[in-house]
Design a protein around this motif. Sequence first.
Motif, PDB file in Angstrom:
ATOM      1  N   GLU A   1       0.843  -1.198   0.000  1.00 23.90           N
ATOM      2  CA  GLU A   1       0.000   0.000   0.000  1.00 23.90           C
ATOM      3  C   GLU A   1       0.877   1.246   0.000  1.00 23.90           C
ATOM      4  O   GLU A   1       1.880   1.310   0.707  1.00 23.90           O
ATOM      5  N   ALA A   2       0.443   2.229  -0.806  1.00 22.41           N
ATOM      6  CA  ALA A   2       1.099   3.536  -0.805  1.00 22.41           C
ATOM      7  C   ALA A   2       0.021   4.606  -0.708  1.00 22.41           C
ATOM      8  O   ALA A   2      -1.119   4.402  -1.142  1.00 22.41           O
TER       9      ALA A   2
ATOM     10  N   ILE B   1      -1.910  15.479   2.371  1.00 20.89           N
ATOM     11  CA  ILE B   1      -1.403  16.848   2.484  1.00 20.89           C
ATOM     12  C   ILE B   1      -1.187  17.162   3.959  1.00 20.89           C
ATOM     13  O   ILE B   1      -2.046  16.880   4.799  1.00 20.89           O
ATOM     14  N   VAL B   2      -0.040  17.735   4.236  1.00 24.94           N
ATOM     15  CA  VAL B   2       0.280  18.160   5.604  1.00 24.94           C
ATOM     16  C   VAL B   2      -0.299  19.562   5.801  1.00 24.94           C
ATOM     17  O   VAL B   2      -0.192  20.413   4.916  1.00 24.94           O
ATOM     18  N   ASP B   3      -0.937  19.816   6.934  1.00 25.54           N
ATOM     19  CA  ASP B   3      -1.607  21.110   7.118  1.00 25.54           C
ATOM     20  C   ASP B   3      -0.604  22.229   7.421  1.00 25.54           C
ATOM     21  O   ASP B   3       0.605  21.999   7.517  1.00 25.54           O
TER      22      ASP B   3
ATOM     23  N   LEU C   1      -0.308  16.009  10.142  1.00 20.35           N
ATOM     24  CA  LEU C   1      -1.059  15.204   9.179  1.00 20.35           C
ATOM     25  C   LEU C   1      -2.548  15.421   9.397  1.00 20.35           C
ATOM     26  O   LEU C   1      -3.046  15.319  10.513  1.00 20.35           O
ATOM     27  N   ALA C   2      -3.255  15.700   8.295  1.00 26.72           N
ATOM     28  CA  ALA C   2      -4.702  15.917   8.384  1.00 26.72           C
ATOM     29  C   ALA C   2      -5.432  14.601   8.648  1.00 26.72           C
ATOM     30  O   ALA C   2      -6.476  14.575   9.284  1.00 26.72           O
ATOM     31  N   ALA C   3      -4.878  13.506   8.149  1.00 32.26           N
ATOM     32  CA  ALA C   3      -5.541  12.197   8.288  1.00 32.26           C
ATOM     33  C   ALA C   3      -4.655  11.244   9.084  1.00 32.26           C
ATOM     34  O   ALA C   3      -3.480  11.522   9.326  1.00 32.26           O
ATOM     35  N   LYS C   4      -5.233  10.098   9.484  1.00 36.61           N
ATOM     36  CA  LYS C   4      -4.446   9.051  10.129  1.00 36.61           C
ATOM     37  C   LYS C   4      -3.474   8.459   9.106  1.00 36.61           C
ATOM     38  O   LYS C   4      -3.739   8.475   7.902  1.00 36.61           O
ATOM     39  N   VAL C   5      -2.378   7.883   9.590  1.00 37.60           N
ATOM     40  CA  VAL C   5      -1.509   7.114   8.703  1.00 37.60           C
ATOM     41  C   VAL C   5      -2.299   5.893   8.211  1.00 37.60           C
ATOM     42  O   VAL C   5      -3.084   5.311   8.959  1.00 37.60           O
ATOM     43  N   PHE C   6      -2.106   5.545   6.953  1.00 39.31           N
ATOM     44  CA  PHE C   6      -2.801   4.422   6.307  1.00 39.31           C
ATOM     45  C   PHE C   6      -4.314   4.670   6.163  1.00 39.31           C
ATOM     46  O   PHE C   6      -5.107   3.736   6.192  1.00 39.31           O
TER      47      PHE C   6
ATOM     48  N   THR D   1      -8.686   6.416   2.261  1.00 39.62           N
ATOM     49  CA  THR D   1      -9.054   7.422   1.249  1.00 39.62           C
ATOM     50  C   THR D   1      -7.815   8.088   0.633  1.00 39.62           C
ATOM     51  O   THR D   1      -7.924   8.772  -0.382  1.00 39.62           O
ATOM     52  N   ASP D   2      -6.642   7.897   1.244  1.00 36.98           N
ATOM     53  CA  ASP D   2      -5.401   8.486   0.723  1.00 36.98           C
ATOM     54  C   ASP D   2      -4.606   7.532  -0.177  1.00 36.98           C
ATOM     55  O   ASP D   2      -3.547   7.894  -0.681  1.00 36.98           O
ATOM     56  N   ARG D   3      -5.097   6.305  -0.356  1.00 33.95           N
ATOM     57  CA  ARG D   3      -4.318   5.334  -1.144  1.00 33.95           C
ATOM     58  C   ARG D   3      -4.148   5.785  -2.590  1.00 33.95           C
ATOM     59  O   ARG D   3      -5.040   6.408  -3.168  1.00 33.95           O
ATOM     60  N   ILE D   4      -2.992   5.481  -3.139  1.00 38.04           N
ATOM     61  CA  ILE D   4      -2.735   5.792  -4.556  1.00 38.04           C
ATOM     62  C   ILE D   4      -2.513   4.496  -5.329  1.00 38.04           C
ATOM     63  O   ILE D   4      -2.119   3.474  -4.766  1.00 38.04           O
TER      64      ILE D   4
END
Length: 268
Positions: free
Chosen positions: A136-137, A141-143, A148-153, A156-159
Amino acid sequence: MGISAKILRIAIDASIFAGKVIMEVYEKPHYTSELKQDQSPLTEADLAASKVINFSLANTGYPIISEENKNSNYDIRKDWKYCWIVDPLDGTKEFIKRNGEFTVNIALCKNGIPILGVIYVPFTRELFYADVHREEAFKTIVDNDYKLAAKVFDVTDRIYPAKPNKKSIRVVGSRSHMNQMTLDYISALEKEYENVDIVSKGSSLKFCLVAEGIADVYPRFAPTMEWDTAAGQAICSAVGLKVNERDTKKPLLYNKDDLLNPFFIVHH
């Protein structure tokens, strides 16, 4: 949180902290800069970022190979099972041009293979990170407060890379140099595909373009060092892409006797 998630978070925080000090230098009207022995530029941003990362990674217990460190001889390094491979400021030329296309690269390698990778883009505050074992990658975006705006992993951030297209292909090219070997490679693709588009980016962002599906292939037929590629290889490997030597077709390996990479291609 497993060991890899914990270690990855340390690398992420180190990259963001390094990015913060890089931007402090970037926004100065003047900063110190010099040429290294190989004639590549070195700025106070490189040195400040290096200091931050070395301090941040020290308590992981893993040794560091870095562009800005005096690296250990291979006689010592060859016994390392794990090591960090770091470029505190990848794209110093882009930094000096003030085009924003520079990154912080941090990878953890196990027996010469990248297993975790972080690429942080200080100018845009984009953060790419990957756990190769999880396959997984992610991109987030860092605020403005460098958090970090979101949790790690966060799912919804997966690419994901793009699916191969039989008619068209997008090739990553360098803003700084496109040599004859690369032009020949592109000419060969033009015989195979109806459309061949060139996508330009500086620094390790070229790996990210393929990993997030903005480009399809990245041929690199010019010199790079291990710290230029280890984090990008981790991110590409995690999404199922190959980062293979041009001649042997085998994956790039790290913590080699010679830290110079062979020519390589990032592809499906």
